[in-house]
Design a protein around this motif. Structure first.
Motif, PDB file in Angstrom:
ATOM      1  N   HIS A  15      -6.988   1.660  -6.055  1.00 40.11           N
ATOM      2  CA  HIS A  15      -7.211   2.720  -5.403  1.00 40.11           C
ATOM      3  C   HIS A  15      -8.386   2.670  -4.290  1.00 40.11           C
ATOM      4  O   HIS A  15      -9.290   2.160  -4.706  1.00 40.11           O
ATOM      5  N   LEU A  23      -2.981   8.650   8.778  1.00 41.71           N
ATOM      6  CA  LEU A  23      -2.806   8.012   7.478  1.00 41.71           C
ATOM      7  C   LEU A  23      -2.058   6.821   7.400  1.00 41.71           C
ATOM      8  O   LEU A  23      -2.431   5.948   6.792  1.00 41.71           O
ATOM      9  N   MET A  24      -0.960   6.666   8.071  1.00 44.07           N
ATOM     10  CA  MET A  24      -0.199   5.442   8.059  1.00 44.07           C
ATOM     11  C   MET A  24      -0.842   4.210   8.723  1.00 44.07           C
ATOM     12  O   MET A  24      -0.754   3.041   8.328  1.00 44.07           O
ATOM     13  N   THR A  70       0.985  -1.063  -0.024  1.00 44.87           N
ATOM     14  CA  THR A  70       0.140   0.073   0.100  1.00 44.87           C
ATOM     15  C   THR A  70       0.901   1.311  -0.065  1.00 44.87           C
ATOM     16  O   THR A  70       1.648   1.450   0.848  1.00 44.87           O
ATOM     17  N   GLU A 114      -4.123   3.654   8.316  1.00 45.53           N
ATOM     18  CA  GLU A 114      -4.971   3.033   7.239  1.00 45.53           C
ATOM     19  C   GLU A 114      -4.095   2.384   6.467  1.00 45.53           C
ATOM     20  O   GLU A 114      -4.611   1.414   6.008  1.00 45.53           O
ATOM     21  N   LYS A 115      -2.996   3.080   6.123  1.00 38.11           N
ATOM     22  CA  LYS A 115      -2.203   2.107   5.122  1.00 38.11           C
ATOM     23  C   LYS A 115      -1.858   0.890   5.764  1.00 38.11           C
ATOM     24  O   LYS A 115      -1.860  -0.161   5.067  1.00 38.11           O
ATOM     25  N   THR A 138       7.020   2.278   2.415  1.00 38.66           N
ATOM     26  CA  THR A 138       5.732   2.219   1.395  1.00 38.66           C
ATOM     27  C   THR A 138       6.274   2.924  -0.108  1.00 38.66           C
ATOM     28  O   THR A 138       7.396   2.779  -0.293  1.00 38.66           O
ATOM     29  N   ILE A 181       0.798   5.519  -0.484  1.00 37.89           N
ATOM     30  CA  ILE A 181      -0.018   6.736   0.119  1.00 37.89           C
ATOM     31  C   ILE A 181       0.253   8.071  -0.690  1.00 37.89           C
ATOM     32  O   ILE A 181       1.254   8.235  -1.169  1.00 37.89           O
ATOM     33  N   SER A 182      -0.981   8.881  -0.655  1.00 34.63           N
ATOM     34  CA  SER A 182      -0.836  10.381  -1.298  1.00 34.63           C
ATOM     35  C   SER A 182       0.248  10.932  -0.613  1.00 34.63           C
ATOM     36  O   SER A 182       0.293  11.189   0.531  1.00 34.63           O
ATOM     37  N   LEU A 224      -3.576   4.263  -1.003  1.00 33.12           N
ATOM     38  CA  LEU A 224      -4.654   5.015  -0.086  1.00 33.12           C
ATOM     39  C   LEU A 224      -4.592   6.560  -0.502  1.00 33.12           C
ATOM     40  O   LEU A 224      -3.484   7.364  -0.225  1.00 33.12           O
ATOM     41  N   GLU A 225      -5.695   7.080  -1.188  1.00 35.13           N
ATOM     42  CA  GLU A 225      -5.584   8.531  -1.546  1.00 35.13           C
ATOM     43  C   GLU A 225      -6.224   9.308  -0.458  1.00 35.13           C
ATOM     44  O   GLU A 225      -7.156   9.007   0.269  1.00 35.13           O
ATOM     45  N   ARG A 226      -5.695  10.491  -0.405  1.00 40.71           N
ATOM     46  CA  ARG A 226      -6.152  11.604   0.613  1.00 40.71           C
ATOM     47  C   ARG A 226      -5.816  12.964  -0.114  1.00 40.71           C
ATOM     48  O   ARG A 226      -4.474  13.416  -0.231  1.00 40.71           O
TER      49      ARG A 226
END
Lengths: 256, 284
Positions: free
Chosen positions: B205, B262-263, B10, B265-266, B30, B12-13, B250-252
């Motif tokens: 995504h 955020l991590m 995964t 969720e990752k 990541t 991340i943005s 994982l987009e944000r």
């Protein structure tokens, strides 16, 4: 059919009229949902302008900024495939609306906001260091005959009001932290990037002549001659050293 | 066939405000995604931050402004700027959307839907061909979020698969977009996933969505402004079982949380991938 679809969608996005685009809705479509695209377009553009023009926004407040931004989007919609740098005509647009908002310094603030962003995203260039000049001196090169120009991140902004300090306070704090007095007096404001941070300085008349001359590529000797015509006591050595220390000069033939 | 060099983990943005935290991660912990339009600039701290990240982490350039399916081909200016960025970053993947966003004179800064007709399909394929030739590499194209259905001649998975076959591009499957489309337009999400050609889907995504202010849950908006919802997690699990391990992003993009949040969720996504992979191995 596809061309008609694009035209109908464009009409809806720009005017809100749903007549033409409704012809293309599927059977189970809720026609009211089409508004999400126009609302999204306008909000994205308005948010982009708010992010790029924080001092204008701080001066006029959120409500009027939204009104201003909506008018701007209608008049100058984005044309490139990115909103980075969108708003390049905002200062002129604000100037044209001066009778409406009554703030004769607002266009100046917008011009400096725009210059801040341009400087932040500009190339670094290949700045001359003080050691380079020293080295040239050792080699017997006449430094005053060198043709130089400003590095790509330097911006010179002519403004009609003495607004640089006020602008900097609003940019840093989002509000005025002390009383300021604005006066109508044309000047040139210089912005540049050093170590990732944008600096701002209102130039005095002599500095302005000297640096403006260099902005159009000149020898240091030519620029100094013009500056001395304005002020015989011009501090050439100090100004030149400050330009070098702030990475503001590069040789004419050096690519950006 | 693999269309990317991203790991089956995964990513991340990456946003400029996350640069210090992101660059403090261990190499390989990541991978990162950015919108290239925000980095088509001359220089400065933002570009330097991305280049620092690219030295240690795989980067995905996920475009939002090429207007591949629009009236007129993607512009030479856009392609030139992207190509310059590709040369600087050496990304592990380049992707775009199966949408349109501009006319000859105006950019709408949104991912606008295409009618799924043969004419729109060929027009999109022409745009992708032009784009891929311009940047000199294959891309992935992403399924859109649909807010209302338009007159169409085929289902979305068939439309996307045919575009991929005509152009040689791969597919990027956005689970959140499908969840939104299913909610807003009545698509069957599981049947949609089962229709996806596994060999073409090279990236997945996930993101958060928000209910529309006026219409509530009847109209979900692809805002990327919230945590991933439970139904989207469930749909991701279903997709991974069907498609197998894939790079997941994982987009944000708005309402940014602290980096640590955020991590978390990752890590949840990594764990899901890992548990599905172990079950598959046990069942093999």
């Amino acid at each position: 059919m596809l061309d008609a679809y694009f035209r109908a969608f464009e009409e809806n996005l720009t005017t809100g009229d749903t007549t033409a685009i409704a012809e293309f809705f599927g059977e189970r479509a809720n026609p009211a949902f089409i508004s999400v695209y126009r609302n999204g377009y306008l909000k994205t553009c308005t948010d982009a302008l708010a992010g790029s023009y924080p001092v204008v926004r701080a001066i006029v407040g959120d409500d009027y900024f939204r009104t201003l931004a909506r008018g701007y989007v209608d008049r100058h919609p984005p044309t490139r495939g990115t909103l980075v740098g969108y708003g390049e005509h905002l200062a002129d647009f604000i100037r044209q609306l001066e009778q409406e908002h009554g703030l004769d310094y607002l266009a100046d603030a917008a011009a400096i906001d725009a210059a801040w962003l341009e400087s932040y995203f500009a190339e670094e260039g290949r700045p001359l260091a003080p050691a380079d000049i020293q080295h040239m001196g050792f080699r017997g090169i006449d430094v005053t005959a060198m043709r130089v120009k400003l590095t790509p991140h330097v911006r010179l902004v002519p403004v009609e009001n003495r607004i640089a300090d006020t602008w900097a306070m609003l940019r840093d704090h989002g509000e005025l932290t002390e009383t300021v007095a604005l006066s109508k007096q044309a000047q040139v404001v210089m912005l540049w990037r050093l170590n990732g941070h944008i600096h701002i300085k209102a130039l005095d008349d002599t500095e302005s002549v000297f640096i403006n001359t260099l902005a159009h590529v000149a020898t240091l000797g030519d620029a100094a001659t013009r500056a001395y015509e304005v002020d015989g006591a011009f501090d050439l050595a100090g100004t030149f050293a400050a330009l070098l220390q702030n990475n503001l000069l590069q040789m004419e033939d050096q690519s950006e | 066939m693999r269309f990317t060099d991203l790991p089956d983990a995964t990513g991340i943005s990456l946003k400029p405000e996350y640069f210090p935290d992101a660059l403090a991660l261990k190499t390989g912990e990541t991978w990162f995604e950015v919108h290239p339009e925000n980095y088509m600039i001359g220089g400065g701290p933002r570009l330097e931050g991305l280049l620092s990240a690219a030295e240690r982490f795989p980067i995905s350039l996920h475009g939002v402004g090429a207007s591949l399916g629009g009236p007129g081909l993607p512009t030479a200016q856009h392609i030139r700027a992207l190509r310059r960025l590709i040369d600087l970053v050496n990304p592990a993947a380049v992707s775009e959307h199966a949408v349109w966003s501009r006319t000859q004179s105006q950019y709408f800064a949104d991912l606008l839907p295409l009618p799924r007709t043969q004419e729109a399909l060929q027009n999109l394929a022409d745009g992708i061909d032009h784009f891929q030739n311009g940047i000199g590499r294959c891309i992935l194209i992403e399924n859109p979020s649909n807010y209302l259905p338009f007159r169409s001649e085929m289902d979305e998975p068939d439309f996307l698969a045919e575009v991929a076959r005509r152009t040689g591009c791969g597919l990027l499957f956005d689970v959140n977009n499908l969840y939104i489309s299913a909610n807003n337009c009545g698509m069957n999400a599981e049947r949609y996933i089962e229709s996806l050609p596994c060999d073409l889907v090279s990236e997945i995504h996930i993101a958060g969505h928000t209910p529309d202010e006026r219409f509530g849950e009847a109209l979900l908006i692809d805002s990327h402004a919230a945590a991933v919802s439970e139904p989207v997690w469930a749909l991701l699990a279903f997709a991974l079982k069907h498609l197998g391990p894939r790079p997941v992003l994982l987009e944000r993009d708005a309402n940014m949380p602290p980096f640590a949040e955020l991590m978390q969720e990752k890590y949840r996504s990594d764990q899901l991938q890992s548990s599905i992979g172990q079950k598959d191995a046990a069942n093999a």
